[in-house]
Design a protein around this motif. Structure first.
Motif, short mmCIF file in Angstrom:
data_model
loop_
_atom_site.label_atom_id
_atom_site.label_comp_id
_atom_site.label_asym_id
_atom_site.label_seq_id
_atom_site.Cartn_x
_atom_site.Cartn_y
_atom_site.Cartn_z
N PHE A 46 82.23 45.35 42.32
CA PHE A 46 80.88 45.45 41.79
C PHE A 46 80.69 46.72 40.96
CE2 PHE A 46 79.77 42.71 45.57
CZ PHE A 46 79.62 41.56 44.82
N GLY A 47 81.34 47.80 41.36
CA GLY A 47 81.26 49.05 40.59
C GLY A 47 81.85 48.88 39.19
N SER A 48 83.01 48.24 39.12
CA SER A 48 83.65 48.00 37.82
C SER A 48 82.80 47.06 36.96
CB SER A 48 85.03 47.39 38.01
OG SER A 48 85.86 48.27 38.69
N MET A 49 82.26 46.03 37.61
CA MET A 49 81.44 45.05 36.88
C MET A 49 80.18 45.71 36.32
SD MET A 49 79.77 41.52 38.29
CE MET A 49 78.69 42.37 39.44
N LEU A 50 79.50 46.50 37.13
CA LEU A 50 78.27 47.15 36.67
C LEU A 50 78.56 48.18 35.60
CD1 LEU A 50 75.29 46.87 37.28
CD2 LEU A 50 75.51 48.68 38.95
N SER A 51 79.65 48.90 35.73
CA SER A 51 80.04 49.88 34.73
C SER A 51 80.34 49.20 33.39
CB SER A 51 81.26 50.65 35.22
OG SER A 51 81.74 51.52 34.23
N SER A 52 81.04 48.09 33.44
CA SER A 52 81.34 47.35 32.21
C SER A 52 80.07 46.78 31.58
CB SER A 52 82.30 46.20 32.50
OG SER A 52 83.53 46.70 32.94
N MET A 53 79.17 46.32 32.40
CA MET A 53 77.90 45.79 31.88
C MET A 53 77.09 46.89 31.20
SD MET A 53 76.85 43.19 34.98
CE MET A 53 75.15 43.19 34.53
N ARG A 54 77.08 48.08 31.79
CA ARG A 54 76.31 49.19 31.19
C ARG A 54 76.88 49.60 29.84
NH1 ARG A 54 71.56 49.35 33.55
NH2 ARG A 54 71.66 49.64 35.79
N LYS A 55 78.20 49.50 29.67
CA LYS A 55 78.82 49.88 28.41
C LYS A 55 78.48 48.94 27.27
CE LYS A 55 82.73 52.19 30.53
NZ LYS A 55 84.17 52.13 30.82
N LEU A 76 71.43 55.22 40.65
CA LEU A 76 70.84 53.91 40.89
C LEU A 76 71.93 52.84 40.93
CD1 LEU A 76 68.40 52.04 41.22
CD2 LEU A 76 68.29 51.92 38.71
N ASP A 77 72.89 52.93 40.02
CA ASP A 77 74.00 51.98 40.01
C ASP A 77 74.79 52.04 41.31
OD1 ASP A 77 73.24 51.19 37.51
OD2 ASP A 77 74.90 52.16 36.45
N GLN A 78 74.98 53.23 41.85
CA GLN A 78 75.70 53.38 43.10
C GLN A 78 74.94 52.68 44.24
OE1 GLN A 78 76.42 57.42 44.28
NE2 GLN A 78 77.59 56.84 46.07
N ASP A 83 74.25 47.88 47.85
CA ASP A 83 73.46 46.74 48.30
C ASP A 83 74.18 45.42 48.03
OD1 ASP A 83 71.45 48.33 49.27
OD2 ASP A 83 70.16 48.10 47.51
N LEU A 84 74.79 45.30 46.85
CA LEU A 84 75.56 44.09 46.53
C LEU A 84 76.73 43.93 47.48
CD1 LEU A 84 75.65 44.17 42.62
CD2 LEU A 84 74.61 42.42 44.04
N THR A 85 77.39 45.03 47.79
CA THR A 85 78.53 44.98 48.70
C THR A 85 78.09 44.51 50.08
OG1 THR A 85 79.66 46.75 47.51
CG2 THR A 85 80.33 46.37 49.79
N GLU A 86 76.99 45.06 50.56
CA GLU A 86 76.49 44.69 51.89
C GLU A 86 76.07 43.23 51.95
OE1 GLU A 86 72.72 45.89 54.64
OE2 GLU A 86 73.76 47.50 53.60
N SER A 87 75.47 42.73 50.88
CA SER A 87 74.94 41.37 50.92
C SER A 87 75.94 40.28 50.60
CB SER A 87 73.73 41.26 49.98
OG SER A 87 74.14 41.43 48.65
N SER A 88 76.91 40.55 49.72
CA SER A 88 77.74 39.42 49.29
C SER A 88 79.22 39.71 49.13
CB SER A 88 77.20 38.87 47.97
OG SER A 88 77.27 39.86 46.97
N ALA A 89 79.68 40.88 49.45
CA ALA A 89 81.11 41.17 49.27
C ALA A 89 81.98 40.42 50.27
CB ALA A 89 81.38 42.66 49.37
#
Length: 106
Positions: A46-55, A76-78, A83-89
């Motif tokens: 999710f960190g890689s995905m969100l970072s790529s989306m922000r770019k 905020l991204d962190q 939250d994404l990790t807790e809910s769906s990882a």
């Protein structure tokens, strides 16, 4: 776990045995390993995905907060990643963990 005062010793012992989780060679329980695995997989993905989306999104013409927004956006991204990790990882990490465990068991 609710243990009755009048329960026999054997019944209490069997209840306690069911609550124990097996220890791994490193001394940690399987649940602790699974949680660490899920956290690592989720936050990495999710960190890689969100970072790529922000770019891919440029800065807006109006209402951009400058350097302060960039700093707080990372925080905020962190939180979003956690939250994404807790809910769906676990939907992704559980099958991966099972394959990992199959390789470790004799």
């Amino acid at each position: 776990m609710n243990i009755q005062p009048s329960a026999s010793f054997d019944a209490i012992e069997s209840q306690l045995d069911r609550t124990k989780t097996p220890k791994l060679p490193g001394g940690e329980t399987e649940n602790e390993t699974k949680e660490a695995f899920t956290k690592f997989v989720g936050e990495t993905m999710f960190g890689s995905m969100l970072s790529s989306m922000r770019k891919t999104v440029g800065k807006p013409a109006y209402f951009h907060g400058g350097r302060t927004e960039e700093v707080f956006q990372k925080q905020l991204d962190q939180l979003i990643v956690e939250d994404l990790t807790e809910s769906s990882a676990s939907t992704i990490a559980d099958p991966m963990f099972d394959l990992f465990q199959m390789n470790r068991r004799p």
